[in-house]
Every structure is written in structure tokens, then in C-alpha cells.
Design a protein around this motif. Structure first.
Motif, mmCIF file in Angstrom:
data_model
loop_
_atom_site.group_PDB
_atom_site.id
_atom_site.type_symbol
_atom_site.label_atom_id
_atom_site.label_comp_id
_atom_site.label_asym_id
_atom_site.label_seq_id
_atom_site.Cartn_x
_atom_site.Cartn_y
_atom_site.Cartn_z
ATOM 1 N N GLY A 87 -13.564 0.611 -6.036
ATOM 2 C CA GLY A 87 -14.672 0.742 -6.985
ATOM 3 C C GLY A 87 -15.791 -0.226 -6.640
ATOM 4 O O GLY A 87 -15.691 -1.006 -5.694
ATOM 5 N N SER B 299 0.838 -1.206 0.000
ATOM 6 C CA SER B 299 0.000 0.000 0.000
ATOM 7 C C SER B 299 0.870 1.251 0.000
ATOM 8 O O SER B 299 1.990 1.238 0.502
ATOM 9 N N SER B 300 0.304 2.325 -0.509
ATOM 10 C CA SER B 300 1.031 3.600 -0.531
ATOM 11 C C SER B 300 0.755 4.415 0.724
ATOM 12 O O SER B 300 1.209 5.544 0.831
ATOM 13 N N THR C 92 -5.908 -2.614 2.887
ATOM 14 C CA THR C 92 -5.437 -3.930 2.446
ATOM 15 C C THR C 92 -4.688 -4.628 3.577
ATOM 16 O O THR C 92 -4.874 -5.825 3.817
ATOM 17 N N GLU C 93 -3.872 -3.865 4.287
ATOM 18 C CA GLU C 93 -3.162 -4.451 5.425
ATOM 19 C C GLU C 93 -4.161 -4.871 6.513
ATOM 20 O O GLU C 93 -4.010 -5.939 7.125
ATOM 21 N N GLY D 177 -3.266 0.833 5.818
ATOM 22 C CA GLY D 177 -4.282 0.883 4.768
ATOM 23 C C GLY D 177 -5.300 -0.245 4.907
ATOM 24 O O GLY D 177 -5.150 -1.165 5.728
ATOM 25 N N PRO E 16 -3.144 -3.021 -2.617
ATOM 26 C CA PRO E 16 -4.419 -2.433 -3.043
ATOM 27 C C PRO E 16 -4.561 -2.545 -4.553
ATOM 28 O O PRO E 16 -3.565 -2.764 -5.267
ATOM 29 N N LEU E 17 -5.781 -2.425 -5.009
ATOM 30 C CA LEU E 17 -5.991 -2.362 -6.460
ATOM 31 C C LEU E 17 -5.676 -0.940 -6.911
ATOM 32 O O LEU E 17 -6.372 0.006 -6.557
ATOM 33 N N ASP E 18 -4.613 -0.777 -7.632
ATOM 34 C CA ASP E 18 -4.208 0.531 -8.163
ATOM 35 C C ASP E 18 -4.265 0.453 -9.680
ATOM 36 O O ASP E 18 -3.496 -0.309 -10.289
ATOM 37 N N TRP E 19 -5.121 1.232 -10.263
ATOM 38 C CA TRP E 19 -5.284 1.205 -11.723
ATOM 39 C C TRP E 19 -5.415 -0.229 -12.228
ATOM 40 O O TRP E 19 -4.704 -0.655 -13.117
ATOM 41 N N TYR E 20 -6.318 -0.954 -11.579
ATOM 42 C CA TYR E 20 -6.703 -2.323 -11.987
ATOM 43 C C TYR E 20 -5.586 -3.352 -11.809
ATOM 44 O O TYR E 20 -5.746 -4.499 -12.199
HETATM 45 C C1 LIG Z 1 -3.234 5.451 -7.426
HETATM 46 C C2 LIG Z 1 -4.529 4.785 -7.087
HETATM 47 C C3 LIG Z 1 -5.163 3.996 -8.025
HETATM 48 C C4 LIG Z 1 -6.360 3.348 -7.714
HETATM 49 N N1 LIG Z 1 -6.941 2.562 -8.671
HETATM 50 C C5 LIG Z 1 -8.089 1.902 -8.362
HETATM 51 C C6 LIG Z 1 -8.676 1.028 -9.318
HETATM 52 O O1 LIG Z 1 -8.198 0.859 -10.440
HETATM 53 N N2 LIG Z 1 -9.821 0.389 -8.983
HETATM 54 C C7 LIG Z 1 -10.399 0.538 -7.751
HETATM 55 O O2 LIG Z 1 -11.424 -0.086 -7.496
HETATM 56 N N3 LIG Z 1 -9.829 1.339 -6.807
HETATM 57 C C8 LIG Z 1 -8.696 2.027 -7.084
HETATM 58 N N4 LIG Z 1 -8.105 2.825 -6.134
HETATM 59 C C9 LIG Z 1 -8.695 2.864 -4.784
HETATM 60 C C10 LIG Z 1 -7.928 1.937 -3.818
HETATM 61 O O3 LIG Z 1 -7.893 0.611 -4.304
HETATM 62 C C11 LIG Z 1 -8.641 1.949 -2.464
HETATM 63 O O4 LIG Z 1 -8.645 3.273 -1.947
HETATM 64 C C12 LIG Z 1 -8.009 1.011 -1.447
HETATM 65 O O5 LIG Z 1 -8.800 1.043 -0.252
HETATM 66 C C13 LIG Z 1 -6.594 1.438 -1.096
HETATM 67 O O6 LIG Z 1 -6.042 0.459 -0.264
HETATM 68 P P1 LIG Z 1 -5.048 0.852 0.937
HETATM 69 O O7 LIG Z 1 -5.869 1.602 1.957
HETATM 70 O O8 LIG Z 1 -4.555 -0.468 1.453
HETATM 71 O O9 LIG Z 1 -3.946 1.679 0.358
HETATM 72 C C14 LIG Z 1 -6.938 3.501 -6.426
HETATM 73 C C15 LIG Z 1 -6.291 4.318 -5.476
HETATM 74 C C16 LIG Z 1 -5.116 4.958 -5.800
HETATM 75 C C17 LIG Z 1 -4.434 5.843 -4.778
#
Ligand SMILES: Cc1cc2nc3c(=O)[nH]c(=O)nc-3n(C[C@H](O)[C@H](O)[C@H](O)COP(=O)(O)O)c2cc1C
Length: 186
Positions: A133, A14-15, A21-22, A19, A88-92
Motif C-alpha cells: 500500500g 512470505s506466501s 520481503t526476502e 518475494g 510481508p505486510l498481510d492485512w496490516y
Molecule cells: C493476503 C495478503 C494481504 C495483504 N495485505 C496487505 C496490507 O494489509 N497492506 C499492504 O500494504 N499490503 C498488503 N498486501 C500486499 C503485500 O504486502 C505485498 O504484495 C508484498 O510485496 C508481498 O511481499 P512478498 O512478495 O514478500 O510476499 C497483502 C498481500 C496479500 C497476498
């Protein structure tokens, strides 16, 4: 292999700290037998730029030093029987830090005498992901990336645990995902 011989490595991509995911991965890990070894490492430093322009932030530029993270990751990867990608899902797909970790494999595969791929064979790869999403099907590219990686390395595929949440802590409201977490490693 008995529970006490297994060793789980959780790689948090995660960034942000603490988060979703953790949080979901920790819920799943709570169900592991107490005798099973577990270790958590953050991949975030891998995505830190070599140079950050901090000239006007008071602290001045930071020298580009190696944190030794790549070496720690290699040692931990080889020592584990089970590798859990917590991205996490980042840009799919997987997060940047997670992708950089997988890129490291390409280097490790080519280190003479390390036998990286041979030593990965038979380990199990798992995936824990939270998406922000509405449609869980959009996580298919992430799951595909990791499944193909497992196949490529001759690893077993443990499965994918998927949760929903956008803001910090949101995943705790996804009771279905929390329920799946309980049974994920069993
Ligand atoms: C750079 C970025 C890209 C993301 N892309 C998607 C995505 O493609 N699909 C989606 O459903 N959520 C997307 N998200 C939302 C994250 O998956 C969501 O906020 C998730 O809870 C983040 O997990 P974390 O809290 O462990 O970092 C994106 C978030 C960020 C910051």
C-alpha cells in the motif's frame, strides 16, 4: 559479543517464493560481517493445510505427515542470537505463517525443562517487511506485534526495516528502502 559469535536466523514468512520481503532481507544480510553466521528458513510449510482436496488433480490426496519443520524451527530459534522475522505486510499484520511460528512459542514455553523463555532472553528480534500500500504507517500493527513479542520474551528490539512493493521484484525500485537495508544491521 563479537561478530563471529553472533548467529542470525532469517525466518521467511512470505506466501510466495523469492518475494519482495526476502529480497529486501537479503540486501540487508549482505552487509553482515563475513564472520557472522546466518541461516535462512522458510515458514511457508507451517501454513500448509493438514488436508488438501487433491482428489481430482491427478496426484491423489497427500498423507498428512509432519515435515519436522516445527522441530527444526525450535532448534534454530534457540541456536540463534538474532532472529529476523521476514514477513510481508498481510492485512496490516504478520503473514499467517509468521503468526503460526509465533504461536509455536506458546507451546515451547510450556515444555517442561525446555526453559524456552529464559533461553530467549537477551537475543535480538528484528523485522523486515514489504507492504503493497502507499502508507507505511499501516505497518504499525505488524511492528507492534513484534516489538511486544520481544518485550514479552525479554529480547532486545533490533528495529524494523520497511520497503514498498506489490508485484514480484517491485521492492528493487524502492531505492530508499534498499539504502536503509545497507545500514540496517550495523
Ligand atoms: C493476503 C495478503 C494481504 C495483504 N495485505 C496487505 C496490507 O494489509 N497492506 C499492504 O500494504 N499490503 C498488503 N498486501 C500486499 C503485500 O504486502 C505485498 O504484495 C508484498 O510485496 C508481498 O511481499 P512478498 O512478495 O514478500 O510476499 C497483502 C498481500 C496479500 C497476498
Amino acid at each position: 559479543m563479537s561478530d563471529s559469535e553472533r548467529s542470525f536466523l532469517f525466518l521467511v514468512g512470505s506466501s510466495r517464493a523469492d518475494g519482495n520481503t526476502e529480497t529486501l532481507a537479503r540486501r540487508a544480510a549482505e552487509q553482515l560481517p563475513p564472520t557472522t553466521d546466518r541461516r535462512w528458513l522458510r515458514l511457508g510449510d507451517l501454513a500448509r493445510p493438514l488436508f488438501e482436496d487433491r482428489r481430482h488433480e491427478g496426484e491423489g490426496p497427500r498423507p498428512a505427515t509432519s515435515s519436522g519443520l516445527a522441530e527444526r524451527l525450535l532448534e534454530a530459534t534457540l541456536a540463534a542470537t538474532d532472529i529476523v522475522v521476514v514477513s510481508p505486510l498481510d492485512w496490516y499484520s504478520v503473514s499467517t505463517a509468521t503468526k503460526l511460528y509465533l504461536d509455536l512459542w506458546s507451546g515451547w514455553m510450556r515444555v517442561p525443562g525446555l526453559d524456552f523463555l529464559e533461553r530467549m532472553r537477551g537475543k535480538t528480534l528484528w523485522s523486515v517487511t514489504v507492504h503493497g500500500g502507499q502508507d507505511p504507517a499501516t505497518a504499525a500493527p505488524l511492528v507492534g506485534t513484534l516489538r511486544h513479542t520481544a518485550d514479552y520474551a525479554g529480547m532486545r528490539w533490533g528495529g524494523a526495516l520497511l520497503g514498498y512493493g506489490s508485484g514480484p521484484g517491485d521492492v528493487l525500485r524502492d531505492t530508499a528502502a534498499l539504502g536503509r537495508a545497507k545500514a540496517f544491521f550495523s
